[in-house]
Design a protein around this motif. Structure first.
Motif, short mmCIF file in Angstrom:
data_model
loop_
_atom_site.label_atom_id
_atom_site.label_comp_id
_atom_site.label_asym_id
_atom_site.label_seq_id
_atom_site.Cartn_x
_atom_site.Cartn_y
_atom_site.Cartn_z
N GLU A 166 60.44 -49.40 40.16
CA GLU A 166 61.88 -49.68 40.07
C GLU A 166 62.68 -48.76 40.96
O GLU A 166 62.23 -47.68 41.34
CB GLU A 166 62.39 -49.50 38.62
CG GLU A 166 61.78 -50.43 37.61
CD GLU A 166 60.70 -49.78 36.78
OE1 GLU A 166 60.18 -50.45 35.87
OE2 GLU A 166 60.36 -48.60 37.03
N SER A 167 63.90 -49.18 41.25
CA SER A 167 64.90 -48.34 41.89
C SER A 167 66.26 -48.68 41.29
O SER A 167 66.37 -49.60 40.48
CB SER A 167 64.91 -48.56 43.41
OG SER A 167 65.31 -49.88 43.73
N ASP A 168 67.28 -47.93 41.66
CA ASP A 168 68.66 -48.17 41.18
C ASP A 168 68.72 -48.20 39.66
O ASP A 168 69.40 -49.05 39.06
CB ASP A 168 69.21 -49.48 41.75
CG ASP A 168 69.21 -49.51 43.26
OD1 ASP A 168 69.37 -48.44 43.86
OD2 ASP A 168 69.03 -50.59 43.84
N PHE A 169 68.03 -47.28 39.01
CA PHE A 169 67.96 -47.25 37.55
C PHE A 169 69.32 -47.00 36.92
O PHE A 169 70.11 -46.20 37.40
CB PHE A 169 66.97 -46.19 37.10
CG PHE A 169 66.90 -46.03 35.60
CD1 PHE A 169 66.31 -47.00 34.82
CD2 PHE A 169 67.43 -44.91 34.99
CE1 PHE A 169 66.25 -46.86 33.44
CE2 PHE A 169 67.37 -44.74 33.62
CZ PHE A 169 66.77 -45.73 32.83
N ASP A 170 69.59 -47.69 35.84
CA ASP A 170 70.83 -47.61 35.05
C ASP A 170 72.04 -48.01 35.88
O ASP A 170 73.10 -47.38 35.82
CB ASP A 170 71.02 -46.21 34.46
CG ASP A 170 71.84 -46.25 33.17
OD1 ASP A 170 72.15 -47.35 32.69
OD2 ASP A 170 72.16 -45.16 32.66
N SER A 171 71.87 -49.09 36.64
CA SER A 171 72.95 -49.64 37.45
C SER A 171 74.03 -50.25 36.56
O SER A 171 73.75 -50.77 35.48
CB SER A 171 72.38 -50.70 38.40
OG SER A 171 73.41 -51.43 39.02
N ASP A 172 75.26 -50.19 37.02
CA ASP A 172 76.37 -50.80 36.27
C ASP A 172 76.30 -52.33 36.30
O ASP A 172 76.76 -53.00 35.37
CB ASP A 172 77.71 -50.35 36.86
CG ASP A 172 77.99 -48.88 36.60
OD1 ASP A 172 77.46 -48.35 35.61
OD2 ASP A 172 78.74 -48.28 37.38
#
Length: 291
Positions: free
Chosen positions: A53-59
């Motif tokens: 994964e990337s961009d974890f906890d994105s809005d």
């Protein structure tokens, strides 16, 4: 998840499960793999796909997420019904950290009793295999035990991975009788208080979206204990021989999903994962058009 095989690569922890390489390091860490690096890992470990994964906890909501809690655990913040069940569980059970030796000695009976409730491709482990698996778990593994206050017997335990400033509740095993007596409520409440309040970790996680079946525990944690979806971007790389097969079968994924049998079930999961991966290409295109 007891019994998995894991390895470390450039400071990042992975596990191999049913021929796939999956992250064990916490999702806020991005291994930053290039395609060539991903293929090299697949070849080295004889796997057919690798996922991260990337961009974890994105809005922005996406089709991929982890179930986490990042706020402190306060009993008064829970619903009256949940508070009542936590207290009922605490009156009947004692919850405490456990050593690896505790789980080696008493955990297999709990595991066997709890196993009957799960639908899984994997066979139940013998005591010999269970002991070997517990010995082989990463050093970052921590355990919690739930014991009946009258008998002192272990009725539940949790296997947690604590690293990267966060905690992953890898597996929780509760006997059917203890489940009816709210042992899981007491266990989760005490672990949340320990990891979030006492130790100040960034979050506790119950793992990523499950695409092979509906995960009741995720809904339970969201509804009862204030967990939430932490959205992220899914990356998948396939072993070169598998990639054209996935692309050829993808247009027929709904028809394949209607077929019965274990092989078709596994293929359905792969194609659903591919659909999620492709959804990020659509999102990117939409941002390009609107931006």
């Amino acid at each position: 998840m007891i019994g998995y095989h894991y390895f470390r690569n450039n400071g990042f922890l992975w596990r191999k499960h049913l021929g796939a390489l999956l992250p064990l390091s916490m999702p806020h860490r991005n291994p930053g793999l290039r395609q060539s690096q991903a293929i090299a890992l697949l070849a080295k470990h004889s796997a057919f796909l690798i996922r991260w994964e990337s961009d974890f906890d994105s809005d922005a909501p996406t089709e991929w997420w982890h179930i986490i809690k990042s706020k402190p655990e306060e009993l008064q913040d829970l619903s009256a019904n949940t508070r009542n069940k936590v207290r009922r569980g605490e009156r009947q059970f004692h919850v405490e950290p456990a050593s690896r030796d505790d789980i080696l000695e008493e955990g297999h009976n709990v595991y066997c009793s709890a196993y009957q409730r799960y639908e899984t491709f994997e066979p139940m482990m013998s005591k010999t295999d269970f002991i070997r698996a517990i010995h082989d778990l990463p050093t970052e593994t921590e355990f919690w035990a739930v014991r009946d206050r009258k008998s002192g017997k272990m009725e539940a335990f949790s296997e947690n991975l604590v690293m990267d400033g966060a905690c992953f509740y890898l597996s929780i095993w509760v006997t059917p009788d203890a489940l009816k007596r709210y042992a899981s409520y007491a266990l989760i409440h005490h672990m949340n208080r320990h990891y979030l309040n006492a130790r100040g970790l960034a979050y506790v996680s119950d793992g990523a979206r499950n695409i092979s079946h509906e995960t009741g525990i995720h809904d339970f944690l969201i509804e009862r204990f204030g967990f939430r979806r932490a959205y992220a971007r899914l990356h998948v790389a396939y072993f070169p021989l598998l990639s054209p097969v996935i692309h050829a079968l993808f247009p027929f994924r709904r028809r394949i999903g209607q077929a019965r049998g274990r092989l078709w079930k596994k293929l359905t999961v792969l194609l659903e994962q591919e659909a999620i991966r492709r959804s990020f290409r659509i999102h990117r295109s939409e941002r390009t058009v609107t931006g």
